[in-house]
Design a protein around this motif. Sequence first.
Motif, PDB file in Angstrom:
ATOM      1  N   ALA A 149      -7.781   9.018 -18.210  1.00 11.03           N
ATOM      2  CA  ALA A 149      -7.033   7.988 -18.698  1.00 11.03           C
ATOM      3  C   ALA A 149      -6.028   7.343 -17.916  1.00 11.03           C
ATOM      4  N   ALA A 150      -5.586   8.102 -16.729  1.00 15.19           N
ATOM      5  CA  ALA A 150      -4.756   7.818 -15.813  1.00 15.19           C
ATOM      6  C   ALA A 150      -5.445   6.569 -14.913  1.00 15.19           C
ATOM      7  N   VAL A 151      -6.624   7.050 -14.411  1.00  7.30           N
ATOM      8  CA  VAL A 151      -7.578   6.289 -13.473  1.00  7.30           C
ATOM      9  C   VAL A 151      -7.963   5.047 -14.367  1.00  7.30           C
ATOM     10  N   ALA A 152      -8.351   4.991 -15.581  1.00  6.84           N
ATOM     11  CA  ALA A 152      -9.015   4.060 -15.988  1.00  6.84           C
ATOM     12  C   ALA A 152      -7.648   2.898 -16.469  1.00  6.84           C
ATOM     13  N   THR A 153      -6.438   3.417 -16.908  1.00  7.26           N
ATOM     14  CA  THR A 153      -5.397   2.822 -16.998  1.00  7.26           C
ATOM     15  C   THR A 153      -5.190   1.823 -15.781  1.00  7.26           C
ATOM     16  N   LEU A 154      -4.891   2.471 -14.671  1.00  8.94           N
ATOM     17  CA  LEU A 154      -4.754   1.881 -13.334  1.00  8.94           C
ATOM     18  C   LEU A 154      -5.678   0.741 -12.919  1.00  8.94           C
ATOM     19  N   LEU A 155      -6.978   1.169 -13.190  1.00  8.98           N
ATOM     20  CA  LEU A 155      -7.697   0.222 -12.827  1.00  8.98           C
ATOM     21  C   LEU A 155      -8.131  -0.943 -13.639  1.00  8.98           C
ATOM     22  N   VAL A 156      -7.905  -0.889 -15.208  1.00  6.33           N
ATOM     23  CA  VAL A 156      -7.821  -1.906 -16.137  1.00  6.33           C
ATOM     24  C   VAL A 156      -6.714  -2.687 -15.827  1.00  6.33           C
ATOM     25  N   VAL A 157      -5.397  -1.959 -15.694  1.00  8.46           N
ATOM     26  CA  VAL A 157      -4.149  -3.044 -15.542  1.00  8.46           C
ATOM     27  C   VAL A 157      -4.109  -3.761 -14.189  1.00  8.46           C
ATOM     28  N   THR A 158      -4.590  -3.077 -13.138  1.00  8.35           N
ATOM     29  CA  THR A 158      -4.634  -3.831 -11.785  1.00  8.35           C
ATOM     30  C   THR A 158      -5.520  -4.694 -11.706  1.00  8.35           C
ATOM     31  N   LEU A 159      -6.694  -4.570 -12.118  1.00  6.34           N
ATOM     32  CA  LEU A 159      -7.936  -5.500 -11.803  1.00  6.34           C
ATOM     33  C   LEU A 159      -7.994  -6.587 -12.987  1.00  6.34           C
ATOM     34  N   ILE A 186       0.857  -1.245   0.107  1.00  7.12           N
ATOM     35  CA  ILE A 186       0.100  -0.048   0.179  1.00  7.12           C
ATOM     36  C   ILE A 186       0.736   1.285   0.101  1.00  7.12           C
ATOM     37  N   ALA A 187       2.055   1.284   0.882  1.00 10.64           N
ATOM     38  CA  ALA A 187       2.818   2.326   0.905  1.00 10.64           C
ATOM     39  C   ALA A 187       3.539   2.763  -0.558  1.00 10.64           C
ATOM     40  N   LEU A 188       3.661   1.493  -1.275  1.00 15.80           N
ATOM     41  CA  LEU A 188       4.329   1.615  -2.560  1.00 15.80           C
ATOM     42  C   LEU A 188       3.415   1.959  -3.703  1.00 15.80           C
ATOM     43  N   ALA A 189       2.219   1.813  -3.428  1.00 16.19           N
ATOM     44  CA  ALA A 189       1.005   2.142  -4.650  1.00 16.19           C
ATOM     45  C   ALA A 189       0.949   3.456  -4.787  1.00 16.19           C
ATOM     46  N   ALA A 190       1.137   4.334  -3.895  1.00 19.70           N
ATOM     47  CA  ALA A 190       0.906   5.722  -4.162  1.00 19.70           C
ATOM     48  C   ALA A 190       1.918   6.403  -5.063  1.00 19.70           C
ATOM     49  N   PRO A 191       3.071   6.191  -4.597  1.00 17.88           N
ATOM     50  CA  PRO A 191       4.308   6.555  -5.833  1.00 17.88           C
ATOM     51  C   PRO A 191       4.094   6.045  -7.090  1.00 17.88           C
ATOM     52  N   TRP A 192       3.785   4.845  -7.413  1.00 15.89           N
ATOM     53  CA  TRP A 192       3.544   4.159  -8.484  1.00 15.89           C
ATOM     54  C   TRP A 192       2.297   4.833  -9.199  1.00 15.89           C
ATOM     55  N   GLY A 193       1.144   5.121  -8.489  1.00 12.96           N
ATOM     56  CA  GLY A 193       0.133   5.882  -9.185  1.00 12.96           C
ATOM     57  C   GLY A 193       0.809   7.357  -9.611  1.00 12.96           C
ATOM     58  N   VAL A 194       1.583   8.052  -8.900  1.00 16.88           N
ATOM     59  CA  VAL A 194       2.231   9.516  -9.187  1.00 16.88           C
ATOM     60  C   VAL A 194       3.046   9.373 -10.490  1.00 16.88           C
TER      61      VAL A 194
END
Length: 247
Positions: free
Chosen positions: A173-183, A154-162
């Motif tokens: 596009a960033a939100v959609a990409t993160l959701l699709v790739v992660t899920l 969880i601590a590493l997830a935030a800088p990954w998103g940044v």
Amino acid sequence: MPKVLRAEWLKAWSGRTWWIMAAVALFIGLLGSSGASSTMSQQIGDGMTDTAAATAEVIRSWFAILLPAMLFGAIFVTREYSSGAISRSVLLSGGRVRLLAAKTAVGTGIGVLFALLTAVLAPLSVWGFFAVFGVEPQWTGEATRTLIGVSSVIALAAPWGVLLGWVIRHQAAAVATLLVVTLFVDETLFAFVPEVGKFTMQLSMGSVYLDGKEEALSVPWALLVIAGWLALAGYAAYWRLATRDVT
């Protein structure tokens, strides 16, 4: 640099993003742990598992908080592109690299706060929900290692998103990409080609919080892979920021 860090920290907690993501994280955590507690109580009753494994499983259910932490990091960057404030931020921070470094550092701080929230609430949820189902928790070394693993990713997830926010720039596009790739993408790739899929970010994080998938990486190798993905995203973010207009 301290003034830039302080300014970015204040930006992170302005607006509604922080409390919306905090509320989503709390909801996801409580929903997941209540469901896991219900399932574990039934499996204990059926003799399919014991209380030690069930306790670790409920702790593990809190891993989903990495998703709002990741999205918080991405929105923290992309909302400045959406509002057109990014060029002013570059000028006021003294340079593109300084702003990239400051936002990544603040994003890491956001991730640590989410991890601390999880480290407190996950054990409390075990005792709270197990009491509802009449189960006595059994805290073991596995539960401790699982809690450390969940908090770490969880601590590493935030800088990954940044960093992905810097690369993609567009908020939707960033939100959609993160959701699709992660899920979907990482899990699907692992299901069909586990030799490749185990090196994705999501599956590596799963190895760290001991999700028990066969053919997954060991914890040390998973941490190295996560570090590699962060380094690659950091380079891509630097390249995009250094070579493209910030408008």
